[in-house]
Design a protein around this motif. Structure first.
Motif: not given
Length: 232
Positions: A65-71, A103-109, A178-186, A204-209
């Protein structure tokens, strides 16, 4: 004399019987303790396997359920690390403009996948401006990451799908978010995860997650995430 001897013999026999009974009890007790020990070892192993399976399932659920961004920097030389952060700022700002607010996960990807050449071009322009001539490579792929904790936000170790932007030889430490949900900061000092961002995670996550990532979410109004911690 015979009476005393008979009495003594009877007590000797009784004592022998008691010893035999006691030995039998001790042997039985030893057997019970041995079997209990085996059962406890088996139970401990079974509990550990169950816990590991549950942790694996929770991590896989979060990763789905998440999408990460790395440089990834060219090297750990100071100048390579500095240009990495400049590239990070440029690309993060570009992605914020590129991605719709709703947006959502698929649109972000999809948005990222269809703009990989633009991402590479922007990264190379930043590096050229700073006097570097190596290339940038942007790919979307599954990558294994160690557990990372920021404030009370913890993402468990495991495979995650990510936009990996490799600079030059890509042999240096990386910056990530984390790019989605948006947790990327400037903000270079710290990022702030506000309540609405927590709600995005929760949606986007279950309660346990969610509880696995955000421990005691009611404790703090905001979670401060230092960018200096994002390098690994």
């Amino acid at each position: 004399m015979d009476g005393k001897k008979d009495w003594k013999d009877r007590w000797t026999d009784r004592l022998a019987n008691w010893k035999a009974v006691l030995n039998a009890v001790l042997v039985s007790l030893a057997g019970v303790l041995f079997l209990t020990g085996i059962y406890l070892v088996h139970l401990k192993r079974e509990n550990r396997e169950i816990r590991q399976r549950l942790e694996r399932e929770i991590q896989q659920g979060i990763a789905g359920e998440v999408f990460r961004f790395h440089v990834v920097a060219n090297s750990d030389r100071e100048e390579d690390q500095e240009v990495k952060l400049k590239v990070k700022t440029e690309i993060t700002e570009y992605l914020e403009e590129l991605l719709p607010e709703e947006t959502n996960l698929e649109k972000t990807k999809e948005a990222v996948l269809t703009h990989l050449p633009e991402i590479e071009d922007r990264a190379e322009k930043v590096m050229n401006r700073e006097g570097f001539d190596y290339e940038a490579q942007a790919v979307v792929e599954k990558t294994w990451f160690p557990e990372k904790t920021y404030g009370d936000c913890t993402f468990p170790a495991g495979e995650y799908e990510a936009l990996n932007l490799r600079l030059g030889k890509a042999q240096g430490h990386n910056w990530w978010c984390i790019l989605y949900p948006s947790l990327c900061f400037i903000d270079e000092t710290y990022g702030v995860v506000t309540e609405d961002k927590k709600e995005e995670l929760k949606d986007v996550l279950t309660e346990e997650e969610f509880l696995e990532i955000l421990k005691d979410p009611e404790k703090k109004e905001k979670v401060r995430i230092g960018f200096r911690w994002f390098s690994s």
